[in-house]
Design a protein around this motif. Sequence first.
Motif, short mmCIF file in Angstrom:
data_model
loop_
_atom_site.label_atom_id
_atom_site.label_comp_id
_atom_site.label_asym_id
_atom_site.label_seq_id
_atom_site.Cartn_x
_atom_site.Cartn_y
_atom_site.Cartn_z
N ILE A 32 1.07 -1.22 -0.07
CA ILE A 32 0.28 -0.09 -0.11
C ILE A 32 1.05 1.26 0.13
N ASP A 33 0.46 2.38 -0.94
CA ASP A 33 1.38 3.49 -0.99
C ASP A 33 0.66 4.63 -1.62
N GLY A 34 1.37 5.67 -1.95
CA GLY A 34 0.72 6.78 -2.37
C GLY A 34 0.82 8.16 -1.80
N GLN A 35 1.11 8.13 -0.36
CA GLN A 35 1.42 9.37 0.21
C GLN A 35 2.76 9.40 1.22
N ALA A 63 -2.04 -1.39 -3.91
CA ALA A 63 -3.18 -0.40 -3.62
C ALA A 63 -2.47 0.93 -3.35
N ARG A 64 -3.27 2.03 -4.28
CA ARG A 64 -2.59 3.30 -3.88
C ARG A 64 -3.46 4.47 -3.91
N PHE A 98 -10.10 4.94 -0.70
CA PHE A 98 -9.01 4.22 -0.30
C PHE A 98 -9.64 2.83 0.32
N LYS A 99 -9.85 1.80 -0.07
CA LYS A 99 -10.52 0.84 0.81
C LYS A 99 -10.07 -0.64 0.21
N PRO A 100 -8.65 -0.83 0.47
CA PRO A 100 -8.09 -2.13 0.00
C PRO A 100 -8.89 -3.14 0.84
N ASN A 101 -8.91 -4.58 0.08
CA ASN A 101 -9.56 -5.64 0.62
C ASN A 101 -8.41 -6.20 1.42
N VAL A 108 0.41 -7.38 4.22
CA VAL A 108 0.48 -6.06 3.69
C VAL A 108 1.74 -5.25 4.27
N ILE A 109 2.28 -4.79 2.94
CA ILE A 109 3.39 -4.01 3.40
C ILE A 109 3.28 -2.46 3.03
N ASN A 110 3.45 -1.81 4.16
CA ASN A 110 3.02 -0.25 4.30
C ASN A 110 4.40 0.70 3.62
N ASN A 111 4.25 1.05 2.55
CA ASN A 111 4.94 1.95 1.91
C ASN A 111 4.51 3.55 2.03
N PHE A 112 3.51 3.90 2.96
CA PHE A 112 3.28 5.26 3.24
C PHE A 112 4.58 6.09 4.03
N GLY A 113 4.17 7.37 4.24
CA GLY A 113 5.30 7.99 4.97
C GLY A 113 4.56 9.26 5.65
N TRP A 114 5.52 10.19 6.15
CA TRP A 114 5.39 11.41 6.80
C TRP A 114 4.11 12.11 6.11
N LYS A 115 3.46 12.64 7.05
CA LYS A 115 2.27 13.32 6.62
C LYS A 115 1.30 12.66 5.72
#
Length: 324
Positions: A32-35, A63-64, A98-101, A108-115
Amino acid sequence: MFRTFLFCIALSGIFSSPSPVCSQEKLKALIIDGQNNHSMWPKTTAMMKHYLEESGRFTVDVARTRFTWQGGELLKQYPAGDKIPRKDLPESRPDPDFKPNFSAYDVVINNFGWKAAAWPEETQQAFEDYVSNGGGLAIIHAADNSFPEWQAYNLMIGLGGWGGRNEASGPYVYFDQQGKEVRDESPGSGGSHGPKHEFQIVVRDQDHPITKGLPTSWMHTSDELYQQLRGPGMNMRILATAYSAPDFRGTDRHEPMIMTISFGEGRVFHTPMGHDDVSFECVGFITTFLRGVEWAATGEVTLTEIPDDFPKADSASRRAFEDR
Ligand code: ZN
């Protein structure tokens, strides 16, 4: 859980047996990523996807969020890997769709970040249910900066930084010079780092499937050495640390670098390593990432092979990654 059984054909001849990897069910992974304030997040997602698929153990979906930080048009203007000037960065905006199943995946691997903007409430609840019911989760680098206000998320990551985290978030956790784990309640903000540099990773716990059989220390490629992370640190096991040297504006402490956390029935693998593509190219990073993700998915590690190009105690080892 939801695993796809892979029917393999032994390519080397009809009388040979399928390899052990081929005869295993593949695990379903979701990135999961995008921000993320790290401008090369699309590339690091591509790198993780490649590593996971190359191992033969995982299928991978991404999922982005729709409103991406450094997404859309910006990605055309600045190809993956380019540093996008701070002035061109749009702020993260919540993505109500944003509603991944989550529950369709083993990990789930979380590649989100700051803010990163808060997820819809329904998505937060689905994520909490997924992990607490036994789902796997991997937290990579700045994903431990995300969602400072989300209590369950802070329990999942164990330790975090930035976003206003302070003594109310939980203690600083590190190892002292005698190798003893310290939980330090002193006031102060959570999360800092000095300039990027190569540093040594030291395994502190070899009795865990993720670290079992690994060399006890290796040199990591240039990275930000996250320090002064703090948080609830409940049900957390620190498997490896790195010495944060004052020469690099460090704390003179041994900071956690590989952790596992349990949240309900769920397993969490957390590494603060992974600032950019150079950090992701470290063979020690790749090896422990694959082991950590597999362990989060199943509680076991079958990817036990130590690659020939694994780094040495005093010399790093990189695999150049070409965009595919
Ligand atoms: Zn970073």
